[in-house]
Design an enzyme around this catalytic site. Structure first.
Site, PDB file in Angstrom:
ATOM      1  N   SER A   1       0.755  -1.363   0.112  1.00 54.48           N
ATOM      2  CA  SER A   1       0.013   0.461  -0.046  1.00 54.48           C
ATOM      3  C   SER A   1       0.760   1.262  -0.023  1.00 54.48           C
ATOM      4  O   SER A   1       1.534   1.485  -0.806  1.00 54.48           O
ATOM      5  CB  SER A   1      -1.419  -0.070   1.623  1.00 54.48           C
ATOM      6  OG  SER A   1      -1.899   1.084   1.320  1.00 54.48           O
TER       7      SER A   1
ATOM      8  N   ASP B   1      -3.126   6.161  -2.748  1.00 58.65           N
ATOM      9  CA  ASP B   1      -1.929   5.759  -2.360  1.00 58.65           C
ATOM     10  C   ASP B   1      -1.512   4.671  -3.705  1.00 58.65           C
ATOM     11  O   ASP B   1      -1.980   4.759  -4.081  1.00 58.65           O
ATOM     12  CB  ASP B   1      -2.705   5.202  -1.072  1.00 58.65           C
ATOM     13  CG  ASP B   1      -3.166   4.608  -0.901  1.00 58.65           C
ATOM     14  OD1 ASP B   1      -4.235   3.877  -2.515  1.00 58.65           O
ATOM     15  OD2 ASP B   1      -3.505   3.395  -0.368  1.00 58.65           O
TER      16      ASP B   1
ATOM     17  N   ASP C   1      -6.287   2.412  -3.396  1.00 60.63           N
ATOM     18  CA  ASP C   1      -7.627   1.806  -2.202  1.00 60.63           C
ATOM     19  C   ASP C   1      -7.490   3.096  -1.228  1.00 60.63           C
ATOM     20  O   ASP C   1      -8.528   2.996  -0.993  1.00 60.63           O
ATOM     21  CB  ASP C   1      -7.226   0.736  -1.270  1.00 60.63           C
ATOM     22  CG  ASP C   1      -6.001   0.848  -0.293  1.00 60.63           C
ATOM     23  OD1 ASP C   1      -4.954   1.822  -0.121  1.00 60.63           O
ATOM     24  OD2 ASP C   1      -6.311  -0.748   0.380  1.00 60.63           O
ATOM     25  N   ARG C   2      -7.197   4.122  -1.315  1.00 59.85           N
ATOM     26  CA  ARG C   2      -6.899   5.391  -0.585  1.00 59.85           C
ATOM     27  C   ARG C   2      -7.473   6.443  -1.356  1.00 59.85           C
ATOM     28  O   ARG C   2      -6.352   6.139  -2.323  1.00 59.85           O
ATOM     29  CB  ARG C   2      -6.613   4.926   0.382  1.00 59.85           C
ATOM     30  CG  ARG C   2      -6.364   4.138   1.362  1.00 59.85           C
ATOM     31  CD  ARG C   2      -5.906   4.270   2.930  1.00 59.85           C
ATOM     32  NE  ARG C   2      -4.931   5.013   2.735  1.00 59.85           N
ATOM     33  CZ  ARG C   2      -4.416   5.361   4.036  1.00 59.85           C
ATOM     34  NH1 ARG C   2      -4.417   4.718   4.959  1.00 59.85           N
ATOM     35  NH2 ARG C   2      -2.748   6.110   4.220  1.00 59.85           N
TER      36      ARG C   2
ATOM     37  N   THR D   1     -11.884  -0.940  14.249  1.00 59.70           N
ATOM     38  CA  THR D   1     -10.800  -0.175  13.497  1.00 59.70           C
ATOM     39  C   THR D   1     -10.633  -1.514  12.205  1.00 59.70           C
ATOM     40  O   THR D   1      -9.888  -2.071  12.908  1.00 59.70           O
ATOM     41  CB  THR D   1      -9.871   0.214  13.874  1.00 59.70           C
ATOM     42  OG1 THR D   1     -10.327   1.276  15.564  1.00 59.70           O
ATOM     43  CG2 THR D   1      -8.840   1.423  13.282  1.00 59.70           C
TER      44      THR D   1
END
Length: 589
Positions: A141, A298, A302-303, A376
């Site tokens: 990531s 990113d 995925d972000r 979370t």
């Protein structure tokens, strides 16, 4: 690991130099396989990501899947990878993915191996789309360039949760000796069991997210200019395709960052969550082209981060919570236009993680849909979304403050590609009404109540210090099992401890959310509308704290609210962290 001459020679060098500490670091302990899979530096030894540890991990995973599914050989698995590479050790995401494929093929399991790099969300999408048993994504990531990772999805299209991690971990330990065929990537890549899902998934994914495009005419005629950066990762071509699927004008791509480059030459850390530094080149391009909005993914896409140019000429980088408010509002707004029947809202759900803003809860209360919070991490939201979908509910949105957004239930994980297109449409729609993102955010807060958050962390490498900090909060003032009732001038109205399973709000005092003894997490609710959570990080030596002040609609004295939150944070640091403060390092500026 003599099958890889590069890692072998790295070890030989260390032996020659008698570098005992470095050798210990590589060989003393095996990487821990957890619910997030693996993440570590690429290099030699069992504590690093390399050919051997990838084979061992995949052998364990394969055996665990054989025990879990009688029809693994009919259904198969999918494997995707990003563009990471580490020349010194010969490790790369593509190499690791082909080794993982060889392991499965040696056991007669069909493998859908992408022939090229893809965003992480393509893997969970493929698991659901093709009805596979599992998925693996080789990516680290937004971690530094030397790292890599191995992320695992279950048959339901969501990341694995406990007890699968324990089961896989045990199976890895039982299958450490490489099977003869595991190294044979050449044979595997010629096997009839190997399929390339790239074209089919590319088509089907964009077809699936197209259903979330509601303003095609506006998108076609929109004059809005948007800049996009993929920060040397995989995002560029996929975000271009997503904009095309929505009939949006293609975003301007940051030339220096649009092609995948495992060296990440223009950024210190390839993490758009760090804000300004990562976006410097995007701001320069936007100023040159007259664009008002910047979107950033990113490296595994995925972000999503978003910044907007303000009237002052300054750029405002929105926090993950602010984007959660904007996207949540927009998705509900579009859903309601599509579903004017007032009864349908009773079936509608939005989710966020417990350390994220409670803004969705405020919107849900007013609009009549359901809001739920989970632990979370997107693995919890993905699995909860799957449960709700299986019960015939509609899940339209989930988010976490670490800029993760699930705007489309075809992917039960965070997805920066669909989020970029949906954000692009929101920007275009607001522009037709001459409204900026900042103005719309204020409107949301005016209507549903201001939600102002402030998050940070302390660095701490000493587990005993961390333990004593949290133990003191559980035995406050020296009394066993008693929590603080006040913090400075702020009085505490409720406590939830997800390490021990205590929740003062429940009649039986038992927490509803799953608890975990292995991680620390306590949430305090204050009578002024403040919420503060302190937790340890699963992947870094940090004690994180998340605070938010939730004001009632109509209370729009932002200056006062911000001061109140600042005072609350100061009180928490002073009262709760004070006894161990000299053993903690503050977050670097």
């Amino acid at each position: 690991n003599w099958m890889n001459p590069k890692t072998a020679s790295m070890v030989q060098e260390l032996v020659k130099e008698k570098a005992v500490e470095a050798l210990k670091k590589c060989f003393a302990s095996r990487m821990e396989f957890g619910t997030a899979g693996l993440r570590a530096a690429m290099g030699p030894g069992i504590s690093c990501m390399n050919d051997l540890t990838i084979i061992q991990t995949t052998q364990g995973f394969c055996c665990y899947l054989e025990q879990s599914f009688g029809n693994l050989k009919e259904r198969g698995v999918v494997i995707g990878y990003d563009a990471r590479a580490h020349p010194p050790s010969g490790g790369s995401s593509k190499r690791f993915a082909s080794l993982a494929a060889a392991v499965f093929i040696s056991r007669g399991v069909p493998v859908h191996l992408f022939s090229d790099i893809t965003p992480t969300p393509f893997v969970p999408f493929t698991v659901s789309h093709l009805g596979l048993c599992a998925g693996i994504m080789v990516t680290a990531s937004h971690n530094p360039k030397q790292d890599n990772g191995y992320k695992v999805y279950w048959e339901n299209g969501a990341q694995i949760v406990s007890p699968h991690d324990k089961g896989i971990s045990k199976a890895i330990e039982e299958n450490l000796e490489p099977w003869p065929e595991s190294w044979n990537t050449e044979e595997a890549l010629k096997s009839p069991l190997l399929k390339d899902p790239y074209q089919d998934v590319h088509t089907q994914y964009f077809k699936a997210i197209q259903k979330h495009c509601h303003h095609r005419e506006i998108n076609k005629s929109s004059q809005v200019k948007i800049v996009h950066t993929s920060v040397h990762g995989v995002g560029h071509t996929f975000v271009q395709s997503a904009f095309k699927a929505f009939d949006l004008h293609p975003p301007y791509a940051v030339e220096e960052q649009k092609d995948p480059d495992p060296e990440f030459p223009t950024v210190k850390y390839p993490n758009p969550e760090e804000g300004e530094g990562v976006l410097t080149l995007s701001f320069a391009l936007a100023d040159k082209e007259g664009a008002s909005v910047v979107l950033a993914n990113d490296p595994d896409a995925d972000r999503l981060a978003i910044a907007e140019k303000q009237e002052s000429g300054q750029w405002r980088v929105f926090s993950g919570n602010e984007l959660g408010a904007l996207l949540g509002w927009w998705i509900f707004h579009c859903w309601r236009q599509q579903n004017p029947d007032t009864a349908a809202v009773k079936n509608l759900y939005m989710l966020s993680s417990t350390v994220s803003s409670k803004i969705l809860r405020a919107i849900a209360l007013k609009e009549g849909f359901h809001f739920e919070e989970t632990l979370t991490g997107f693995k919890w939201m993905g699995n909860r979304a799957r449960d709700l979908l299986d019960q015939g509910k509609t899940v339209v949105f989930a988010f976490e403050e670490a800029i993760g957004y699930m705007c489309c239930s075809a992917v039960l994980d965070k997805d920066g590609v669909s989020a970029a297109a949906i954000a692009g449409e929101m920007v275009s729609y607001l522009a037709t009404k001459n409204i900026s993102l900042s103005q719309q955010l204020t409107t949301i807060y005016e209507e549903y109540g201001y939600h102002i958050s402030k998050n940070s962390y302390f660095i701490c490498h000493d587990q005993d210090v961390i333990r004593s900090l949290f133990d003191r909060l559980r035995n406050y003032g020296g009394q066993k099992d008693s929590y603080p009732t006040e913090c400075g001038r702020f009085s505490i109205s409720a406590v939830r401890d997800l390490t021990t399973g205590y929740d003062s709000n429940q009649t039986d005092k038992k927490a509803v959310l799953p608890t975990s003894r292995s991680s620390q997490m306590i949430t305090f609710t204050f009578s002024n509308g403040g919420v503060a959570t302190m937790r340890t990080s699963g992947t870094e030596p940090k004690i994180k704290y998340y605070t938010e002040l939730c004001a009632a609609p109509g209370n729009s004295d932002v200056t006062h609210l911000k001061k109140e939150l600042d005072d609350l944070v100061d009180a928490i640091v002073e009262n709760f962290f004070e006894p161990v403060k000299n053993k903690l390092q503050p977050k670097p500026e």
